[in-house]
Design a protein around this motif. Sequence first.
Motif, PDB file in Angstrom:
ATOM      1  N   ILE A 181       4.746  -7.971  38.773  1.00 37.42           N
ATOM      2  CA  ILE A 181       5.232  -6.770  39.444  1.00 37.42           C
ATOM      3  C   ILE A 181       4.770  -6.760  40.899  1.00 37.42           C
ATOM      4  O   ILE A 181       3.771  -7.391  41.257  1.00 37.42           O
ATOM      5  N   ALA A 182       5.500  -6.040  41.739  1.00 39.22           N
ATOM      6  CA  ALA A 182       5.187  -5.989  43.172  1.00 39.22           C
ATOM      7  C   ALA A 182       5.219  -4.558  43.678  1.00 39.22           C
ATOM      8  O   ALA A 182       6.019  -3.732  43.225  1.00 39.22           O
ATOM      9  N   ASN A 183       4.349  -4.288  44.657  1.00 40.02           N
ATOM     10  CA  ASN A 183       4.374  -3.014  45.352  1.00 40.02           C
ATOM     11  C   ASN A 183       5.632  -2.963  46.218  1.00 40.02           C
ATOM     12  O   ASN A 183       5.975  -3.930  46.893  1.00 40.02           O
ATOM     13  N   LYS A 184       6.332  -1.837  46.206  1.00 43.06           N
ATOM     14  CA  LYS A 184       7.615  -1.752  46.900  1.00 43.06           C
ATOM     15  C   LYS A 184       7.480  -1.899  48.411  1.00 43.06           C
ATOM     16  O   LYS A 184       8.275  -2.585  49.062  1.00 43.06           O
ATOM     17  N   ALA A 185       6.483  -1.255  48.995  1.00 48.10           N
ATOM     18  CA  ALA A 185       6.291  -1.356  50.441  1.00 48.10           C
ATOM     19  C   ALA A 185       5.879  -2.774  50.828  1.00 48.10           C
ATOM     20  O   ALA A 185       6.368  -3.334  51.815  1.00 48.10           O
ATOM     21  N   ALA A 186       4.983  -3.365  50.053  1.00 53.68           N
ATOM     22  CA  ALA A 186       4.540  -4.732  50.334  1.00 53.68           C
ATOM     23  C   ALA A 186       5.708  -5.695  50.260  1.00 53.68           C
ATOM     24  O   ALA A 186       5.813  -6.631  51.070  1.00 53.68           O
ATOM     25  N   TYR A 187       6.604  -5.462  49.296  1.00 56.40           N
ATOM     26  CA  TYR A 187       7.758  -6.355  49.162  1.00 56.40           C
ATOM     27  C   TYR A 187       8.662  -6.275  50.386  1.00 56.40           C
ATOM     28  O   TYR A 187       9.251  -7.270  50.802  1.00 56.40           O
ATOM     29  N   SER A 188       8.749  -5.106  50.981  1.00 60.28           N
ATOM     30  CA  SER A 188       9.579  -4.947  52.175  1.00 60.28           C
ATOM     31  C   SER A 188       9.033  -5.765  53.349  1.00 60.28           C
ATOM     32  O   SER A 188       9.789  -6.362  54.107  1.00 60.28           O
ATOM     33  N   PHE A 189       7.691  -5.772  53.485  1.00 57.77           N
ATOM     34  CA  PHE A 189       7.076  -6.426  54.636  1.00 57.77           C
ATOM     35  C   PHE A 189       6.668  -7.878  54.369  1.00 57.77           C
ATOM     36  O   PHE A 189       6.549  -8.669  55.300  1.00 57.77           O
ATOM     37  N   LYS A 190       6.447  -8.220  53.110  1.00 58.73           N
ATOM     38  CA  LYS A 190       5.955  -9.567  52.777  1.00 58.73           C
ATOM     39  C   LYS A 190       6.885 -10.261  51.782  1.00 58.73           C
ATOM     40  O   LYS A 190       6.448 -11.075  50.979  1.00 58.73           O
ATOM     41  N   HIS A 191       8.164  -9.933  51.852  1.00 53.55           N
ATOM     42  CA  HIS A 191       9.085 -10.413  50.808  1.00 53.55           C
ATOM     43  C   HIS A 191       9.179 -11.935  50.764  1.00 53.55           C
ATOM     44  O   HIS A 191       9.354 -12.518  49.703  1.00 53.55           O
ATOM     45  N   ALA A 192       9.046 -12.600  51.914  1.00 57.47           N
ATOM     46  CA  ALA A 192       9.153 -14.059  51.927  1.00 57.47           C
ATOM     47  C   ALA A 192       8.022 -14.685  51.115  1.00 57.47           C
ATOM     48  O   ALA A 192       8.245 -15.568  50.278  1.00 57.47           O
ATOM     49  N   ALA A 193       6.785 -14.218  51.362  1.00 56.40           N
ATOM     50  CA  ALA A 193       5.622 -14.759  50.650  1.00 56.40           C
ATOM     51  C   ALA A 193       5.671 -14.390  49.175  1.00 56.40           C
ATOM     52  O   ALA A 193       5.355 -15.211  48.302  1.00 56.40           O
ATOM     53  N   ILE A 194       6.079 -13.162  48.879  1.00 57.10           N
ATOM     54  CA  ILE A 194       6.153 -12.713  47.487  1.00 57.10           C
ATOM     55  C   ILE A 194       7.235 -13.477  46.729  1.00 57.10           C
ATOM     56  O   ILE A 194       7.029 -13.912  45.589  1.00 57.10           O
ATOM     57  N   ASP A 195       8.393 -13.640  47.364  1.00 59.70           N
ATOM     58  CA  ASP A 195       9.481 -14.384  46.712  1.00 59.70           C
ATOM     59  C   ASP A 195       9.076 -15.841  46.462  1.00 59.70           C
ATOM     60  O   ASP A 195       9.460 -16.427  45.440  1.00 59.70           O
ATOM     61  N   ARG A 196       8.304 -16.408  47.375  1.00 60.75           N
ATOM     62  CA  ARG A 196       7.876 -17.796  47.209  1.00 60.75           C
ATOM     63  C   ARG A 196       6.973 -17.931  45.981  1.00 60.75           C
ATOM     64  O   ARG A 196       7.148 -18.855  45.172  1.00 60.75           O
ATOM     65  N   ILE A 197       6.027 -17.008  45.841  1.00 62.99           N
ATOM     66  CA  ILE A 197       5.158 -17.041  44.657  1.00 62.99           C
ATOM     67  C   ILE A 197       5.977 -16.833  43.386  1.00 62.99           C
ATOM     68  O   ILE A 197       5.787 -17.540  42.386  1.00 62.99           O
ATOM     69  N   ALA A 198       6.886 -15.867  43.413  1.00 66.30           N
ATOM     70  CA  ALA A 198       7.706 -15.582  42.231  1.00 66.30           C
ATOM     71  C   ALA A 198       8.530 -16.808  41.844  1.00 66.30           C
ATOM     72  O   ALA A 198       8.646 -17.150  40.656  1.00 66.30           O
ATOM     73  N   ASP A 199       9.110 -17.486  42.844  1.00 63.15           N
ATOM     74  CA  ASP A 199       9.913 -18.670  42.570  1.00 63.15           C
ATOM     75  C   ASP A 199       9.055 -19.807  42.018  1.00 63.15           C
ATOM     76  O   ASP A 199       9.470 -20.520  41.098  1.00 63.15           O
ATOM     77  N   ASP A 200       7.860 -19.972  42.583  1.00 62.68           N
ATOM     78  CA  ASP A 200       6.955 -21.023  42.106  1.00 62.68           C
ATOM     79  C   ASP A 200       6.504 -20.760  40.674  1.00 62.68           C
ATOM     80  O   ASP A 200       6.423 -21.675  39.840  1.00 62.68           O
ATOM     81  N   LEU A 201       6.226 -19.507  40.373  1.00 64.95           N
ATOM     82  CA  LEU A 201       5.834 -19.143  39.014  1.00 64.95           C
ATOM     83  C   LEU A 201       6.997 -19.327  38.057  1.00 64.95           C
ATOM     84  O   LEU A 201       6.821 -19.784  36.927  1.00 64.95           O
ATOM     85  N   LYS A 202       8.190 -18.979  38.508  1.00 63.27           N
ATOM     86  CA  LYS A 202       9.371 -19.139  37.664  1.00 63.27           C
ATOM     87  C   LYS A 202       9.565 -20.601  37.297  1.00 63.27           C
ATOM     88  O   LYS A 202       9.937 -20.934  36.153  1.00 63.27           O
ATOM     89  N   GLY A 203       9.275 -21.486  38.233  1.00 63.40           N
ATOM     90  CA  GLY A 203       9.376 -22.913  37.957  1.00 63.40           C
ATOM     91  C   GLY A 203       8.389 -23.351  36.889  1.00 63.40           C
ATOM     92  O   GLY A 203       8.705 -24.206  36.047  1.00 63.40           O
ATOM     93  N   MET A 204       7.193 -22.747  36.892  1.00 59.21           N
ATOM     94  CA  MET A 204       6.185 -23.078  35.881  1.00 59.21           C
ATOM     95  C   MET A 204       6.582 -22.513  34.518  1.00 59.21           C
ATOM     96  O   MET A 204       6.365 -23.145  33.485  1.00 59.21           O
ATOM     97  N   VAL A 205       7.138 -21.300  34.519  1.00 63.99           N
ATOM     98  CA  VAL A 205       7.541 -20.660  33.264  1.00 63.99           C
ATOM     99  C   VAL A 205       8.626 -21.454  32.563  1.00 63.99           C
ATOM    100  O   VAL A 205       8.664 -21.564  31.348  1.00 63.99           O
ATOM    101  N   GLN A 206       9.506 -22.052  33.346  1.00 67.17           N
ATOM    102  CA  GLN A 206      10.644 -22.790  32.779  1.00 67.17           C
ATOM    103  C   GLN A 206      10.291 -24.199  32.336  1.00 67.17           C
ATOM    104  O   GLN A 206      11.081 -24.849  31.671  1.00 67.17           O
ATOM    105  N   ILE A 207       9.091 -24.684  32.728  1.00 69.65           N
ATOM    106  CA  ILE A 207       8.701 -26.048  32.331  1.00 69.65           C
ATOM    107  C   ILE A 207       8.381 -26.088  30.826  1.00 69.65           C
ATOM    108  O   ILE A 207       7.702 -25.209  30.327  1.00 69.65           O
TER     109      ILE A 207
END
Length: 207
Positions: A181-207
Motif C-alpha cells: 500500500i502507498a500513501n496518496k500524497a507520497a504517491y503523487s510526489f514520488k510516483h516514479a520511485a514507488i512504481d519502480r519498487i512495485a514493478d520490481d516486487l511484482k517481478g519477484m511475485v511472478q517468479i
Amino acid sequence: MLNIALPKGRLGEKVLALFERAGYDCPAIHEPGRRLVFENERAGVRYFWVKPSDVAIYVERGAADLGVAGRDILLEYAPDVYELLDLGLGRCRMAVAAPRGFHDDEERTLRVATKFVNIARRYYAGQSRDIDIIHLNGSIELAPILGLSDVIVDIVETGATLRENDLAVVAEVVPISARLIANKAAYSFKHAAIDRIADDLKGMVQI
C-alpha cells in the motif's frame, strides 16, 4: 529515500526477504540491537518495523510512503491509501466457523463473535441476515464453545485450531493476503520511485 513500514513477525520476515530479492536490501536491519529505523541510502529505502495492524495507520498518515498490510486490515478499517500490489504472502481466508453440526435458525438473531466487526457486518448485510455482533479481541474460538455466540468470523489458515476445538468452517467470507500500500500524497510526489519498487516486487511475485 522512501520510508517503508514492515509488519513485525513471521509475515514481516517474508516481506523483507521479498524486498531484498527485488534489490532493496538493508544489511543494518539484520544487525543485533534495539534500533527501530534502518536505511540503505544506495537502495533508497528506510525500513521500520511496526505492529501489523498499525502499518496502514503509518501509511495513511504519511509517516510511511509504503507499507505492507493484510487485506483483512484494509477491509476492516478502510484506510485512505492506494493498494498497489497483491504480494501473495500470508495467504489465508476470512471465514465463518461454528460448532460441528450447527444449523442456522433464520427465525432468530444470529450471535456472531469476531474482532473484524465491519467485515462481519458487511458480509451478513449482504445476506440480509439479522445479527448480534459480539466484539472480542482474542480467543475467538472460545465464544461458541461457552455459548457466548452461535458462530465466529475470523482468519483461518490451516484450520487446525478450529478442529482442535470441534469447530468447522461453514462459509468463506473473503480470501486474505499481504498487500503493498502507498500513501496518496507520497504517491503523487514520488510516483516514479514507488512504481519502480512495485514493478520490481511484482517481478519477484511472478517468479
